[in-house]
Write an enzyme that holds these catalytic residues in place. Structure first.
Site, mmCIF file in Angstrom:
data_model
loop_
_atom_site.group_PDB
_atom_site.id
_atom_site.type_symbol
_atom_site.label_atom_id
_atom_site.label_comp_id
_atom_site.label_asym_id
_atom_site.label_seq_id
_atom_site.Cartn_x
_atom_site.Cartn_y
_atom_site.Cartn_z
ATOM 1 N N TRP A 216 47.603 34.022 36.945
ATOM 2 C CA TRP A 216 48.037 35.082 38.159
ATOM 3 C C TRP A 216 49.561 35.669 37.464
ATOM 4 O O TRP A 216 50.222 34.866 37.407
ATOM 5 C CB TRP A 216 48.074 34.575 39.237
ATOM 6 C CG TRP A 216 48.620 35.596 40.418
ATOM 7 C CD1 TRP A 216 50.232 35.673 40.702
ATOM 8 C CD2 TRP A 216 47.942 36.717 41.174
ATOM 9 N NE1 TRP A 216 50.147 36.760 41.446
ATOM 10 C CE2 TRP A 216 49.163 37.329 41.859
ATOM 11 C CE3 TRP A 216 46.627 37.053 41.339
ATOM 12 C CZ2 TRP A 216 48.775 38.455 42.719
ATOM 13 C CZ3 TRP A 216 46.549 38.121 42.287
ATOM 14 C CH2 TRP A 216 47.549 38.646 43.041
ATOM 15 N N ILE A 217 49.511 36.992 37.381
ATOM 16 C CA ILE A 217 50.701 37.707 37.392
ATOM 17 C C ILE A 217 50.700 38.825 38.439
ATOM 18 O O ILE A 217 49.535 39.507 38.804
ATOM 19 C CB ILE A 217 51.016 38.246 36.116
ATOM 20 C CG1 ILE A 217 50.224 39.540 35.559
ATOM 21 C CG2 ILE A 217 50.837 37.122 34.895
ATOM 22 C CD1 ILE A 217 50.679 40.170 34.470
ATOM 23 N N ASN A 218 51.955 39.082 39.161
ATOM 24 C CA ASN A 218 52.203 40.333 39.708
ATOM 25 C C ASN A 218 53.317 41.202 39.425
ATOM 26 O O ASN A 218 53.345 41.145 38.108
ATOM 27 C CB ASN A 218 51.981 40.079 41.226
ATOM 28 C CG ASN A 218 52.906 38.998 41.998
ATOM 29 O OD1 ASN A 218 52.702 37.901 41.888
ATOM 30 N ND2 ASN A 218 53.736 39.524 42.898
ATOM 31 N N ASP A 219 54.357 41.439 40.277
ATOM 32 C CA ASP A 219 55.179 42.520 39.993
ATOM 33 C C ASP A 219 56.051 42.284 38.513
ATOM 34 O O ASP A 219 56.638 41.230 38.259
ATOM 35 C CB ASP A 219 56.420 42.384 41.184
ATOM 36 C CG ASP A 219 55.844 42.329 42.461
ATOM 37 O OD1 ASP A 219 54.589 42.348 42.762
ATOM 38 O OD2 ASP A 219 56.720 42.267 43.374
ATOM 39 N N GLU B 272 58.347 47.471 50.189
ATOM 40 C CA GLU B 272 58.571 46.637 48.873
ATOM 41 C C GLU B 272 59.253 47.389 47.663
ATOM 42 O O GLU B 272 58.926 48.537 47.431
ATOM 43 C CB GLU B 272 57.222 45.921 48.582
ATOM 44 C CG GLU B 272 56.636 45.116 49.848
ATOM 45 C CD GLU B 272 55.746 44.225 49.466
ATOM 46 O OE1 GLU B 272 55.663 42.877 49.834
ATOM 47 O OE2 GLU B 272 54.638 44.781 48.777
#
Ligand code: DQQ
EC number: 3.2.1.26
Length: 590
Positions: free
Chosen positions: A59-62, A241
């Site tokens: 998983w990757i996010n920001d 955010e």
């Protein structure tokens, strides 16, 4: 209607209104899945992108702290090294010399001290003269409070900045009594004000349902004091955010400006990512560095209906200033819209979209975005189409390339606008509703016309990206709607049991502010197996969709131009290039 029933309906409406674009308000925690690792051998290649930034699995996010240091581009990102859903987050770290090929280094920041033991969340980098790059990031403490920390490179002579230290005098900012310790995160890059000798940075937050970007000041980059006023806040927008605050030039149509620029001919941009909707919006305004006040210009809405960097699947974006090429470059994350079960089966989730340059549009009222030119180095075989007239209902295939992995740039000529439908003002802030009502198959006067991407030959599956032109009596100008519609994109059966885990096939939309005086409008799409990033009118309106076709896959995908409006539309010129895979894409990431 009785009061409780009315209350229930109201609650439902609110819930529907805040339904997000595929990701949960804040990241949904799947306790059972968050450490369900996938071996490299069992990662599914189906739908994996070829030229977008991705680690080999999980998983990757920001995107975090993008920067250029000693000729090397750095990108950190929120990463789960143990699974394909959000959890166990560390700051993964990659470096590149060309923003195309990426080498994975060891994670730079990970939970290890009392001030970040429960999380190392998003943040930014600032070049501090005499200190080198300093990272500010959010740490989650032993008692689950969000605080701001700093980290510094161990060895400034290393252009790769391999090792980062989190000094023991952290944190630099804690929430005070008036602040909400569970909604207090994502520090921005700081900027320096020569007039008073203070650095300033922002932290995203909320009070009740008011979104807030608090401002902090420091002389030495260590002792930070809260400013009397937040830089900005807005009622009914919920948690802000990943704020981003930077100047853009009003006169220079080629170059970006450094964060600390304080000269003439500049406007400022304040972008926030709305946790409630999982969309972002920005305002353009004036930042008075003496009074330390930011005022939005007021041409565009300051709230949910505001302008967006991207009207599709795009979140937690962050810019940096590339002082080698004088560009302001934007990174943004696109989550999967596939089911969570399928994300875990395929063993990966999330991509970073192609970096984009940001400039102020000539109107001064919005920004324009364009894929960084480095991406053109991946262009291979090229096919073209010129002067192809399309009558209503006609479509033409773009042949001779592999449409699942292309860069396509087309200019349409719509001729005169006499046949354009009348614009209904009640849709002025509702492009999405209009798009849902008038999809790619609903005949119009001028349009719908555009591209049909990731399609089977018989359009059993397809993702259309298109324009529709209206006559707007109020402005006496054409009103152009742009849509990217994932609804017909996949025949895949939805296996999700819980609505939040279902496959998400939305339509996305935005208006495009063009006069169409010469009848021309362009559309460029970067298509990469499960992502379609589309730039309308040279980047005035951008929409990203994630899609998961079952048949329009790899060699079996097709690409068309089409027109479903009664006014003929001409493809004045079209160029499509096969896109090559970069040689290095984070192989060996932990
Ligand atoms: N993701 C980070 C937070 C941020 C959110 C945690 C935005 O810092 O607010 O992974 O996607």
């Amino acid at each position: 209607m009785s009061a409780p029933k009315f209350g229930y309906v109201l609650l439902l409406i609110v819930l529907i209104n805040i339904s997000n674009n595929g990701v949960d308000a804040f990241h949904k925690v799947f306790k059972k899945l968050q450490s369900k690792s996938t071996s490299l051998e069992s990662v599914s290649p189906l739908h994996r992108t070829a030229y977008h930034f991705q680690p080999p699995r999980h998983w990757i996010n920001d995107p975090n702290a993008p920067m250029l240091y000693k000729g090397v581009y750095h990108l950190f990102y929120q990463y789960n090294p143990k699974g394909a859903v959000w959890g166990n987050i560390v700051w993964a770290h990659s470096v590149s010399k060309d923003l195309i090929n990426w080498e994975a280094l060891e994670p730079a920041i990970y939970p290890s001290k009392w001030f970040d033991i429960n999380g190392t969340w998003s943040g930014s980098a600032t070049h501090v003269p005499g200190k080198g790059p300093v990272i500010l990031y959010t740490g989650i403490t032993e008692n689950q409070t969000q605080i701001q920390n700093y980290a510094i490179p161990q060895d400034l002579s290393d252009p790769y900045l391999k090792t980062w230290i989190k000094p023991d005098d952290n944190p630099i900012v804690k929430p005070d009594n008036g602040e909400n310790g569970s909604a207090f995160r994502d520090p921005t890059t700081a900027w320096f004000n020569k007039k008073d000798g203070y650095w300033r940075m922002l932290v995203g937050s909320k009070r009740k349902n008011r979104g807030i970007a608090y401002m902090y000041k420091s002389r030495d980059f260590k002792k930070w004091v809260k400013s009397k006023r937040p830089i900005h806040s807005r009622k009914k927008t919920g948690m802000w955010e990943c704020p981003d605050f930077f100047p853009v030039s009003v006169t220079d149509k080629k170059n970006g400006l450094d964060f600390s620029y304080d000269g003439p001919n500049a406007k400022h941009v304040l972008k926030v990512s709305l946790d409630l909707t999982r969309y972002e919006y920005y305002t353009l305004g004036t930042y008075d560095t003496k009074k330390d006040r930011y005022r939005p210009d007021g041409y565009t809405p300051d709230g949910w209906d505001g302008l967006r960097f991207d009207y599709g699947n795009y979140y937690a974006s962050k810019t940096f200033f590339d002082d080698k090429t004088n560009r302001r470059i934007l990174w943004g994350w696109a989550n999967e819209s596939d089911t969570v079960q399928d994300d875990t089966v395929k063993g990966w989730a999330g991509i970073q979209l192609i970096p984009r340059t940001i400039l102020l549009d000539s109107s001064g009222k919005q920004l324009v975005f364009w894929p960084i030119e480095e991406i053109e180095s991946l262009r291979g075989k090229n096919v073209q189409m010129t002067n192809q007239k399309m009558e209503m209902g006609q479509r033409f295939e773009v042949q001779g390339i592999t449409p699942a992995q292309v860069d396509v740039d087309v200019t349409f000529n719509v001729g005169n606008l006499e046949k354009a439908e009348k614009f209904d003002e009640s849709f002025a802030t509702k492009p999405l509703e209009l798009c849902n009502l008038k999809g790619s198959n609903v005949n119009g006067g001028v349009g719908p016309f555009g591209l049909i991407t990731l399609a089977t030959s018989d359009l059993e599956e397809y993702t259309p990206v298109f324009f529709r032109v209206f006559k707007d009596a109020a402005s006496n100008k054409p009103k152009v709607l742009m849509c990217s519609d994932a609804k017909p994109s996949s025949l895949k059966k939805d296996t999700g049991t819980d609505a939040k885990e279902r496959m998400y096939k939305p339509s996305f939309a935005g208006f495009v502010d063009v006069g169409l005086l010469d009848g021309k409008i362009s559309l460029r799409s970067l298509i990469d197996h499960s992502v379609v990033e589309s730039f309308g009118a040279k980047g005035k309106t951008v929409i990203t969709s994630r899609v998961y076709p079952t048949k329009a896959v790899g060699e079996k995908a097709h690409l068309f131009v089409f027109n479903n409006g009664s006014q003929p539309v001409t493809v004045e010129s079209l160029n499509a290039w096969n896109m090559q895979k970069p040689l290095k894409m984070n192989q060996g990431a932990k």
